[in-house]
Design an enzyme around this catalytic site. Sequence first.
Site, PDB file in Angstrom:
ATOM      1  N   ASP A  54     -17.479   5.607 -12.544  1.00  0.00           N
ATOM      2  CA  ASP A  54     -16.440   6.168 -11.682  1.00  0.00           C
ATOM      3  C   ASP A  54     -16.646   5.641 -10.265  1.00  0.00           C
ATOM      4  OD1 ASP A  54     -14.718   7.672 -10.130  1.00  0.00           O
ATOM      5  OD2 ASP A  54     -15.325   9.610 -10.950  1.00  0.00           O
ATOM      6  N   ASN A  78      -9.322  -2.356  -7.263  1.00  0.00           N
ATOM      7  CA  ASN A  78      -8.074  -1.894  -7.855  1.00  0.00           C
ATOM      8  C   ASN A  78      -8.139  -0.442  -8.310  1.00  0.00           C
ATOM      9  OD1 ASN A  78      -5.381  -2.304  -9.325  1.00  0.00           O
ATOM     10  ND2 ASN A  78      -6.752  -1.754 -11.005  1.00  0.00           N
ATOM     11  N   TYR A 143      -0.998  10.745  -1.598  1.00  0.00           N
ATOM     12  CA  TYR A 143      -1.243   9.378  -2.062  1.00  0.00           C
ATOM     13  C   TYR A 143      -0.884   8.374  -0.973  1.00  0.00           C
ATOM     14  CZ  TYR A 143      -0.688   5.036  -4.715  1.00  0.00           C
ATOM     15  OH  TYR A 143      -0.762   3.744  -5.158  1.00  0.00           O
ATOM     16  N   GLY A 144       0.254   8.553  -0.348  1.00  0.00           N
ATOM     17  CA  GLY A 144       0.649   7.676   0.742  1.00  0.00           C
ATOM     18  C   GLY A 144      -0.323   7.741   1.898  1.00  0.00           C
ATOM     19  N   LYS A 147      -3.422   5.710   0.955  1.00  0.00           N
ATOM     20  CA  LYS A 147      -3.230   4.269   0.997  1.00  0.00           C
ATOM     21  C   LYS A 147      -3.083   3.767   2.434  1.00  0.00           C
ATOM     22  CE  LYS A 147      -3.448   3.024  -3.341  1.00  0.00           C
ATOM     23  NZ  LYS A 147      -4.607   2.219  -3.822  1.00  0.00           N
ATOM     24  N   ILE A 176       5.965  -1.114  -9.811  1.00  0.00           N
ATOM     25  CA  ILE A 176       5.426  -2.016 -10.826  1.00  0.00           C
ATOM     26  C   ILE A 176       5.503  -1.288 -12.168  1.00  0.00           C
ATOM     27  CG2 ILE A 176       3.450  -3.360 -11.599  1.00  0.00           C
ATOM     28  CD1 ILE A 176       4.537  -4.326  -8.932  1.00  0.00           C
TER      29      ILE A 176
END
Length: 238
Positions: A54, A78, A143-144, A147, A176
């Site tokens: 992990d 990734n 999440y935004g 990132k 994607i």
Amino acid sequence: MNRDVVVTGGSTGIGYATAAAFARDGDRVTITGRREDVLTEAATLLGARAVSFDASDPEAVEAACEQLPERVDVLVNNAGGNTDFLRSDGSGLKALDAAWTANIRANLFSAAFVTSALGERLADRGRVVTIGSIAGHTGAESYGWAKAAVEVWNTETARQFGPRGITANIVAPGLIVDTEFFRGKLSAERQERLVESTMTKRAGKPEDVAEVVRFLASPEAGHVTGQVVHVNGGAYVG
């Protein structure tokens, strides 16, 4: 070139496509991930090594280091994803804290832990490429935010490694398809809206991202560092 390449989260989606691109080039590829069975199957298909851990757990990263290459020419961070898809709905500060913590650990800490752990193993003129997201600019709750934080971290990483000729860049995908990202929660209507927002009028594929990663990892990209390269069909122009 026969380089040693490590791809975290390399068993599916963008990570798998990226690992496949390096494997086709004849590089020695190591993929990592949390699901040992899925990871082992992917590694067999790719002809790669599999190291299961992990990436968001510092102790797990440290323990896995002895199985990772002694020299790393290319590191692709990734591992991550939107952990909001995996938790139940909630409100209030405790829910906000849980969302922030989970996404920061999955996306920022994973990249930072693995890069730091392998920092001394990175070859001079090596490459670090981290997968960001359009969400870091257009928003997607925790999440935004995570990132966006990855991009700030990358700037310092590029500065730190620059004197050794090592570059550090972000590849930020938009929509994607053919990945596990949405966990079955992307409606046909929303996908249609996201496709319509692009200039190319199509969804992206893992290979679209992988080829940009491949370029940034190439010797020819030696003067590109500290950058965010958007792969979103023009849905966001950065």
